[in-house]
Design a protein around this motif. Sequence first.
Motif, PDB file in Angstrom:
ATOM      1  N   GLY B 250       0.802  -1.214   0.000  1.00  0.00           N
ATOM      2  CA  GLY B 250       0.000   0.000   0.000  1.00  0.00           C
ATOM      3  C   GLY B 250       0.837   1.267   0.000  1.00  0.00           C
ATOM      4  O   GLY B 250       0.291   2.364   0.054  1.00  0.00           O
ATOM      5  N   LEU B 251       2.166   1.134  -0.035  1.00  0.00           N
ATOM      6  CA  LEU B 251       3.037   2.312   0.017  1.00  0.00           C
ATOM      7  C   LEU B 251       3.807   2.512  -1.286  1.00  0.00           C
ATOM      8  O   LEU B 251       3.956   3.623  -1.755  1.00  0.00           O
ATOM      9  CB  LEU B 251       4.026   2.189   1.180  1.00  0.00           C
ATOM     10  N   THR B 252       4.299   1.419  -1.841  1.00  0.00           N
ATOM     11  CA  THR B 252       5.056   1.514  -3.092  1.00  0.00           C
ATOM     12  C   THR B 252       4.972   0.181  -3.827  1.00  0.00           C
ATOM     13  O   THR B 252       4.852  -0.869  -3.199  1.00  0.00           O
ATOM     14  CB  THR B 252       6.540   1.863  -2.852  1.00  0.00           C
ATOM     15  N   ASP B 253       5.028   0.240  -5.164  1.00  0.00           N
ATOM     16  CA  ASP B 253       5.083  -1.009  -5.928  1.00  0.00           C
ATOM     17  C   ASP B 253       6.481  -1.215  -6.502  1.00  0.00           C
ATOM     18  O   ASP B 253       6.691  -2.065  -7.347  1.00  0.00           O
ATOM     19  CB  ASP B 253       4.019  -1.032  -7.037  1.00  0.00           C
ATOM     20  N   ARG B 254       7.440  -0.436  -6.027  1.00  0.00           N
ATOM     21  CA  ARG B 254       8.815  -0.606  -6.525  1.00  0.00           C
ATOM     22  C   ARG B 254       9.588  -1.660  -5.737  1.00  0.00           C
ATOM     23  O   ARG B 254      10.720  -1.984  -6.059  1.00  0.00           O
ATOM     24  CB  ARG B 254       9.570   0.720  -6.442  1.00  0.00           C
ATOM     25  N   LEU B 255       8.980  -2.155  -4.669  1.00  0.00           N
ATOM     26  CA  LEU B 255       9.619  -3.200  -3.862  1.00  0.00           C
ATOM     27  C   LEU B 255       8.635  -4.342  -3.678  1.00  0.00           C
ATOM     28  O   LEU B 255       7.436  -4.114  -3.508  1.00  0.00           O
ATOM     29  CB  LEU B 255      10.017  -2.649  -2.491  1.00  0.00           C
ATOM     30  N   VAL B 256       9.140  -5.564  -3.739  1.00  0.00           N
ATOM     31  CA  VAL B 256       8.279  -6.728  -3.497  1.00  0.00           C
ATOM     32  C   VAL B 256       8.933  -7.636  -2.456  1.00  0.00           C
ATOM     33  O   VAL B 256      10.162  -7.739  -2.375  1.00  0.00           O
ATOM     34  CB  VAL B 256       8.016  -7.543  -4.788  1.00  0.00           C
ATOM     35  N   ALA B 257       8.090  -8.287  -1.671  1.00  0.00           N
ATOM     36  CA  ALA B 257       8.589  -9.187  -0.624  1.00  0.00           C
ATOM     37  C   ALA B 257       9.249 -10.400  -1.262  1.00  0.00           C
ATOM     38  O   ALA B 257       8.784 -10.907  -2.285  1.00  0.00           O
ATOM     39  CB  ALA B 257       7.441  -9.617   0.276  1.00  0.00           C
ATOM     40  N   LEU B 258      10.321 -10.888  -0.673  1.00  0.00           N
ATOM     41  CA  LEU B 258      10.908 -12.146  -1.113  1.00  0.00           C
ATOM     42  C   LEU B 258       9.979 -13.261  -0.659  1.00  0.00           C
ATOM     43  O   LEU B 258       9.527 -13.262   0.483  1.00  0.00           O
ATOM     44  CB  LEU B 258      12.293 -12.339  -0.486  1.00  0.00           C
ATOM     45  N   PRO B 259       9.696 -14.218  -1.545  1.00  0.00           N
ATOM     46  CA  PRO B 259       8.745 -15.275  -1.195  1.00  0.00           C
ATOM     47  C   PRO B 259       9.182 -16.018   0.063  1.00  0.00           C
ATOM     48  O   PRO B 259      10.347 -16.397   0.200  1.00  0.00           O
ATOM     49  CB  PRO B 259       8.785 -16.208  -2.414  1.00  0.00           C
ATOM     50  N   GLY B 260       8.252 -16.179   0.979  1.00  0.00           N
ATOM     51  CA  GLY B 260       8.529 -16.970   2.179  1.00  0.00           C
ATOM     52  C   GLY B 260       9.380 -16.264   3.217  1.00  0.00           C
ATOM     53  O   GLY B 260       9.747 -16.860   4.212  1.00  0.00           O
ATOM     54  N   GLU B 261       9.716 -14.983   2.974  1.00  0.00           N
ATOM     55  CA  GLU B 261      10.537 -14.258   3.940  1.00  0.00           C
ATOM     56  C   GLU B 261       9.745 -13.083   4.490  1.00  0.00           C
ATOM     57  O   GLU B 261       9.159 -12.322   3.733  1.00  0.00           O
ATOM     58  CB  GLU B 261      11.815 -13.732   3.279  1.00  0.00           C
ATOM     59  N   ARG B 262       9.763 -12.912   5.782  1.00  0.00           N
ATOM     60  CA  ARG B 262       9.098 -11.754   6.361  1.00  0.00           C
ATOM     61  C   ARG B 262      10.135 -10.633   6.506  1.00  0.00           C
ATOM     62  O   ARG B 262      11.215 -10.851   7.031  1.00  0.00           O
ATOM     63  CB  ARG B 262       8.527 -12.116   7.736  1.00  0.00           C
ATOM     64  N   GLY B 263       9.792  -9.476   5.992  1.00  0.00           N
ATOM     65  CA  GLY B 263      10.654  -8.313   6.200  1.00  0.00           C
ATOM     66  C   GLY B 263      11.826  -8.201   5.254  1.00  0.00           C
ATOM     67  O   GLY B 263      12.693  -7.362   5.455  1.00  0.00           O
ATOM     68  N   ALA B 264      11.894  -9.050   4.202  1.00  0.00           N
ATOM     69  CA  ALA B 264      12.979  -8.959   3.220  1.00  0.00           C
ATOM     70  C   ALA B 264      12.382  -8.635   1.852  1.00  0.00           C
ATOM     71  O   ALA B 264      11.444  -9.294   1.403  1.00  0.00           O
ATOM     72  CB  ALA B 264      13.764 -10.274   3.165  1.00  0.00           C
ATOM     73  N   TYR B 265      12.923  -7.607   1.185  1.00  0.00           N
ATOM     74  CA  TYR B 265      12.341  -7.105  -0.062  1.00  0.00           C
ATOM     75  C   TYR B 265      13.416  -6.932  -1.120  1.00  0.00           C
ATOM     76  O   TYR B 265      14.571  -6.683  -0.816  1.00  0.00           O
ATOM     77  CB  TYR B 265      11.653  -5.754   0.183  1.00  0.00           C
ATOM     78  N   ARG B 266      12.983  -7.072  -2.390  1.00  0.00           N
ATOM     79  CA  ARG B 266      13.879  -6.753  -3.498  1.00  0.00           C
ATOM     80  C   ARG B 266      13.149  -5.791  -4.420  1.00  0.00           C
ATOM     81  O   ARG B 266      11.957  -5.536  -4.245  1.00  0.00           O
ATOM     82  CB  ARG B 266      14.265  -8.021  -4.260  1.00  0.00           C
ATOM     83  N   ARG B 267      13.868  -5.256  -5.408  1.00  0.00           N
ATOM     84  CA  ARG B 267      13.234  -4.336  -6.328  1.00  0.00           C
ATOM     85  C   ARG B 267      12.246  -5.079  -7.217  1.00  0.00           C
ATOM     86  O   ARG B 267      12.493  -6.208  -7.636  1.00  0.00           O
ATOM     87  CB  ARG B 267      14.293  -3.643  -7.189  1.00  0.00           C
ATOM     88  N   ALA B 268      11.125  -4.436  -7.516  1.00  0.00           N
ATOM     89  CA  ALA B 268      10.110  -5.043  -8.380  1.00  0.00           C
ATOM     90  C   ALA B 268      10.646  -5.109  -9.801  1.00  0.00           C
ATOM     91  O   ALA B 268      11.477  -4.300 -10.204  1.00  0.00           O
ATOM     92  CB  ALA B 268       8.835  -4.206  -8.330  1.00  0.00           C
ATOM     93  N   GLY B 269      10.177  -6.116 -10.548  1.00  0.00           N
ATOM     94  CA  GLY B 269      10.548  -6.236 -11.959  1.00  0.00           C
ATOM     95  C   GLY B 269      11.925  -6.804 -12.180  1.00  0.00           C
ATOM     96  O   GLY B 269      12.419  -6.840 -13.278  1.00  0.00           O
ATOM     97  N   MET B 270      12.574  -7.284 -11.096  1.00  0.00           N
ATOM     98  CA  MET B 270      13.893  -7.897 -11.226  1.00  0.00           C
ATOM     99  C   MET B 270      13.729  -9.406 -11.049  1.00  0.00           C
ATOM    100  O   MET B 270      12.849  -9.855 -10.338  1.00  0.00           O
ATOM    101  CB  MET B 270      14.855  -7.380 -10.147  1.00  0.00           C
ATOM    102  N   ALA B 271      14.591 -10.162 -11.702  1.00  0.00           N
ATOM    103  CA  ALA B 271      14.526 -11.616 -11.549  1.00  0.00           C
ATOM    104  C   ALA B 271      14.746 -11.959 -10.073  1.00  0.00           C
ATOM    105  O   ALA B 271      15.543 -11.346  -9.384  1.00  0.00           O
ATOM    106  CB  ALA B 271      15.603 -12.272 -12.401  1.00  0.00           C
ATOM    107  N   ALA B 272      13.978 -12.940  -9.598  1.00  0.00           N
ATOM    108  CA  ALA B 272      14.041 -13.289  -8.160  1.00  0.00           C
ATOM    109  C   ALA B 272      15.268 -14.145  -7.878  1.00  0.00           C
ATOM    110  O   ALA B 272      15.185 -15.331  -7.645  1.00  0.00           O
ATOM    111  CB  ALA B 272      12.768 -14.010  -7.748  1.00  0.00           C
ATOM    112  N   LEU B 273      16.413 -13.490  -7.924  1.00  0.00           N
ATOM    113  CA  LEU B 273      17.658 -14.238  -7.688  1.00  0.00           C
ATOM    114  C   LEU B 273      17.999 -14.286  -6.208  1.00  0.00           C
ATOM    115  O   LEU B 273      18.603 -15.232  -5.724  1.00  0.00           O
ATOM    116  CB  LEU B 273      18.824 -13.549  -8.419  1.00  0.00           C
ATOM    117  N   ALA B 274      17.594 -13.231  -5.513  1.00  0.00           N
ATOM    118  CA  ALA B 274      18.060 -13.076  -4.130  1.00  0.00           C
ATOM    119  C   ALA B 274      17.393 -14.071  -3.207  1.00  0.00           C
ATOM    120  O   ALA B 274      16.231 -14.379  -3.341  1.00  0.00           O
ATOM    121  CB  ALA B 274      17.798 -11.660  -3.665  1.00  0.00           C
ATOM    122  N   GLY B 275      18.158 -14.526  -2.242  1.00  0.00           N
ATOM    123  CA  GLY B 275      17.605 -15.363  -1.180  1.00  0.00           C
ATOM    124  C   GLY B 275      17.505 -16.789  -1.578  1.00  0.00           C
ATOM    125  O   GLY B 275      16.989 -17.581  -0.846  1.00  0.00           O
TER     126      GLY B 275
END
Lengths: 132, 275
Positions: B250-275
């Motif tokens: 509800g604040l920004t769509d430029r960050l998305v949560a890492l799947p299955g992680e609470r409180g960890a985010y990556r930039r939106a539109g990037m391949a989900a490499l992190a974590g």
Amino acid sequence: MTAPAGQGTCLVVDDSRVVRKAARRILEGLGFQVREAGDGAEALAACRAEMPRAVLLDRNMPVMDGIAFLRAARAEFGPDRPVVVLCTTEAAMERIVEALEAGAQEYVMKPFDAALLQDKLIQAGLLPDPAA
Amino acid sequence: MTPRSFAFIAALVKSRSGLVLAAEQGYMLETRLGPILKREGLADFEALAERLQGPGGHRLAEAVTEALTTNESSFFRDGRPFEHLRRLLPGLAAARGAGMPLRLWSAACSTGQEAYSIAMILAELAPQLGGCRADILGTDISQAVVTRARQGRFSQFEVQRGLPARLLVRHFRQEEGRWQVAPDLREMIRFERWNLLADLRPLGRFDVIFCRNVLIYFDAPTKARVLEAMAAQLAPDGVLYLGGAETVLGLTDRLVALPGERGAYRRAGMAALAG
């Protein structure tokens, strides 16, 4: 603070009845069953009678001090049980190193309060991390 | 709180500690000063402002400043992000290679415990990072805490909060009853005063950003602004850690949560490499 039951038994070893009583109140609040011993020799006997999950261990005591108890317990029962948390006014670095080398899992420098003790018990793996 | 009382208290705290209280931090002011009102038997903040100007105000001013600048912090506070960081770093280091240092930012670093915790993890993982260097930046709005963070000297109480004894003896030296972070750890970190509401671009690009329990003091537009500014400084495969009670929803769509992680985010539109 919630009072979850079933954390197992913690043996509180201290020659001061006042400290034992204070520690008992905190530990029972955290869900431990508490037994008490007044020195290292009593503590060793208590472990032989029934192995506690954890020992909260004072350092300077008559008859047998905390480090002597720790060395005897590690020699007799192995490195992992009981989990030993030193709890002492001795705050010098070399004292902490000595305790860790003798096989203590954690080290509390007195004075302590409920929050600090809980924190150290989490670090020692005796309580679940509320954040995890 | 009336704007006048707020302005008076903010000016007083700034003159005493350097801490800048922005108007949107009124809520934090009320939360932190509530116990002082109660203890002093004061009805409201107008009464507090009045008492601060009267006899004995000096002692009260000290308590007010202390309440506003003593930032709750502990080593490895809320262990989960640090566990995630341990898993994240080897992959990031491999992606960067030896020539490019990893850059990690402890935003609103308070007295430095978070930055030093990150440094301890980097020291522990060094054998797995293939010679990849790491630079840690700690920033806070308060000059007072930045100065303390730089010193890296902690009380007996502070080094027992969150810090396992084996890490205490490995990374600290004892000096006159205080605990001093060892030089090798201090060399990994630079502490600077920085306002999160200011332009973040001069700070550069980061692989990892810790910004925990800060946004809770901001209003929604400010949260959105800070999140988007941090997203712009985050590497495509980097990770932003927020506090347990914070979210980007509800604040920004430029960050998305890492799947299955609470409180960890990556930039939106990037391949989900992190974590």
